[in-house]
Design an enzyme around this catalytic site. Sequence first.
Site, PDB file in Angstrom:
ATOM      1  N   ASP A  16      41.203  45.403  29.187  1.00 56.52           N
ATOM      2  CA  ASP A  16      40.832  44.182  29.898  1.00 56.52           C
ATOM      3  C   ASP A  16      42.060  43.734  30.681  1.00 56.52           C
ATOM      4  O   ASP A  16      43.172  44.206  30.428  1.00 56.52           O
ATOM      5  CB  ASP A  16      40.415  43.090  28.888  1.00 56.52           C
ATOM      6  CG  ASP A  16      40.088  41.764  29.564  1.00 56.52           C
ATOM      7  OD1 ASP A  16      39.492  41.775  30.663  1.00 56.52           O
ATOM      8  OD2 ASP A  16      40.435  40.703  29.015  1.00 56.52           O
ATOM      9  N   SER A  17      41.843  42.803  31.602  1.00 55.30           N
ATOM     10  CA  SER A  17      42.980  42.248  32.337  1.00 55.30           C
ATOM     11  C   SER A  17      43.900  41.457  31.408  1.00 55.30           C
ATOM     12  O   SER A  17      45.071  41.290  31.700  1.00 55.30           O
ATOM     13  CB  SER A  17      42.462  41.333  33.448  1.00 55.30           C
ATOM     14  OG  SER A  17      41.586  40.365  32.890  1.00 55.30           O
ATOM     15  N   CYS A  79      35.998  44.229  30.497  1.00 53.59           N
ATOM     16  CA  CYS A  79      36.335  43.271  31.556  1.00 53.59           C
ATOM     17  C   CYS A  79      35.236  43.390  32.614  1.00 53.59           C
ATOM     18  O   CYS A  79      34.969  44.482  33.123  1.00 53.59           O
ATOM     19  CB  CYS A  79      37.688  43.638  32.163  1.00 53.59           C
ATOM     20  SG  CYS A  79      38.154  42.679  33.610  1.00 53.59           S
ATOM     21  N   ASN A  80      34.605  42.280  32.926  1.00 50.96           N
ATOM     22  CA  ASN A  80      33.516  42.321  33.905  1.00 50.96           C
ATOM     23  C   ASN A  80      34.029  42.668  35.298  1.00 50.96           C
ATOM     24  O   ASN A  80      33.395  43.422  36.032  1.00 50.96           O
ATOM     25  CB  ASN A  80      32.815  40.966  33.950  1.00 50.96           C
ATOM     26  CG  ASN A  80      31.889  40.776  32.778  1.00 50.96           C
ATOM     27  OD1 ASN A  80      30.708  41.064  32.877  1.00 50.96           O
ATOM     28  ND2 ASN A  80      32.409  40.324  31.667  1.00 50.96           N
ATOM     29  N   THR A  81      35.184  42.105  35.657  1.00 46.85           N
ATOM     30  CA  THR A  81      35.706  42.338  37.002  1.00 46.85           C
ATOM     31  C   THR A  81      36.045  43.824  37.185  1.00 46.85           C
ATOM     32  O   THR A  81      35.714  44.426  38.206  1.00 46.85           O
ATOM     33  CB  THR A  81      36.957  41.460  37.244  1.00 46.85           C
ATOM     34  OG1 THR A  81      36.653  40.121  36.842  1.00 46.85           O
ATOM     35  CG2 THR A  81      37.363  41.464  38.686  1.00 46.85           C
ATOM     36  N   GLU A 158      41.785  29.795  28.157  1.00 50.44           N
ATOM     37  CA  GLU A 158      43.149  30.196  27.776  1.00 50.44           C
ATOM     38  C   GLU A 158      43.994  29.007  27.343  1.00 50.44           C
ATOM     39  O   GLU A 158      44.879  29.143  26.500  1.00 50.44           O
ATOM     40  CB  GLU A 158      43.807  30.950  28.927  1.00 50.44           C
ATOM     41  CG  GLU A 158      43.032  32.221  29.225  1.00 50.44           C
ATOM     42  CD  GLU A 158      43.825  33.289  29.914  1.00 50.44           C
ATOM     43  OE1 GLU A 158      44.825  32.950  30.562  1.00 50.44           O
ATOM     44  OE2 GLU A 158      43.437  34.469  29.801  1.00 50.44           O
ATOM     45  N   CYS A 190      31.642  37.273  32.080  1.00 51.68           N
ATOM     46  CA  CYS A 190      33.097  37.330  31.965  1.00 51.68           C
ATOM     47  C   CYS A 190      33.420  37.339  30.478  1.00 51.68           C
ATOM     48  O   CYS A 190      32.784  36.626  29.698  1.00 51.68           O
ATOM     49  CB  CYS A 190      33.713  36.106  32.642  1.00 51.68           C
ATOM     50  SG  CYS A 190      35.496  35.980  32.392  1.00 51.68           S
ATOM     51  N   HIS A 192      35.749  36.137  28.769  1.00 51.04           N
ATOM     52  CA  HIS A 192      36.256  34.899  28.148  1.00 51.04           C
ATOM     53  C   HIS A 192      35.127  33.959  27.724  1.00 51.04           C
ATOM     54  O   HIS A 192      35.323  33.099  26.872  1.00 51.04           O
ATOM     55  CB  HIS A 192      37.116  34.109  29.143  1.00 51.04           C
ATOM     56  CG  HIS A 192      38.507  34.616  29.320  1.00 51.04           C
ATOM     57  ND1 HIS A 192      38.790  35.845  29.848  1.00 51.04           N
ATOM     58  CD2 HIS A 192      39.709  34.046  29.034  1.00 51.04           C
ATOM     59  CE1 HIS A 192      40.110  36.003  29.900  1.00 51.04           C
ATOM     60  NE2 HIS A 192      40.680  34.928  29.406  1.00 51.04           N
TER      61      HIS A 192
HETATM   62  N1  DGL Z   1      38.436  39.559  31.857  1.00 53.90           N
HETATM   63  C1  DGL Z   1      38.020  39.134  33.179  1.00 53.90           C
HETATM   64  C2  DGL Z   1      36.515  39.369  33.332  1.00 53.90           C
HETATM   65  O1  DGL Z   1      35.806  39.630  32.365  1.00 53.90           O
HETATM   66  C3  DGL Z   1      38.363  37.690  33.438  1.00 53.90           C
HETATM   67  C4  DGL Z   1      39.830  37.412  33.588  1.00 53.90           C
HETATM   68  C5  DGL Z   1      40.385  37.883  34.913  1.00 53.90           C
HETATM   69  O2  DGL Z   1      40.090  37.307  35.974  1.00 53.90           O
HETATM   70  O3  DGL Z   1      41.140  38.837  34.881  1.00 53.90           O
HETATM   71  O4  DGL Z   1      36.033  39.296  34.424  1.00 53.90           O
END
Ligand code: DGL
Length: 272
Positions: A16-17, A79-81, A158, A190, A192
């Site tokens: 993930d990011s 991570c969705n992005t 966060e 997302c 989070h």
């Molecule tokens: N983990 C990212 C997601 O699921 C969200 C955090 C980011 O913008 O990196 O999209």
Amino acid sequence: MGKIRRVNSAPLGFFDSGVGGLTVVRAVQDLLPRENILYLGDTARLPYGSKSPESIRRFAQEDAKFLVGRGVKAIVVACNTATAHALPMLRENFDLPVIGVIEAGVESALSDPAAGRVGIIATRGTVRSHAYQHALALKRTGLIIHAQPAPLLVPIVEEDWIDHPAAELILKTYLEPLIEKDIDTLMLACTHYPLLVPVLRRLLPDGIRLVDSATTCAEHLKQELLRLDMLNDQEREGTLEIHLTDLSEEFETLARRFLSKSSGRIQRAVLA
Ligand code: DGL
């Protein structure tokens, strides 16, 4: 025989990011407690949600390479992005199963035959990629889809401001246009966002179904490992190893908040 056993006991690799993907890890630990897990959070380059598709693809390639270098048996893009921008590329570049969060979420959203008006909240990057919108439209014709970028929600989670009045105000602002469109399903696109479920339930009208990336991805992963005969059949509970590209006290505290079990030692990762 020996080869299969060795592969099945190898860890599942998650990336993930940042630490948001640990919501997926938590759901996988609940569902598949015997699996060993190796987690990479690219905290040094967080957030991905506001970056260009090219950068996200480059980061995802490096993240996956780190995990493959450590002998994982499959990759979960938690991570969705990164799933939205890099999943096809990763599947092409790596010769092992690569599982993302979008497919599972879409399947779960549409598992209710009555779902017809679907709202999506996500980072700007995910919304702009149209990955969810395309995947939904491909599976069901005539769907009404509304995607709402919600860039302030990641910092709220966060900062642990989930119960802060400011969070409620921001959420209401993001949800209002979706409620006005009379959605019957809301996709939390997302990693989070599962932490926002209690406040979302409070703010949304009754009857709107919530679909989150973490539990749906864990269920999809279990089905895939079963199908590929890749489940770990060891007797003991699986291990969890966390690597972060930037290691600060804040990220360590945050990582522990995202998990239900102890995270153990968190290590610093250096990507090639
Ligand atoms: N983990 C990212 C997601 O699921 C969200 C955090 C980011 O913008 O990196 O999209």
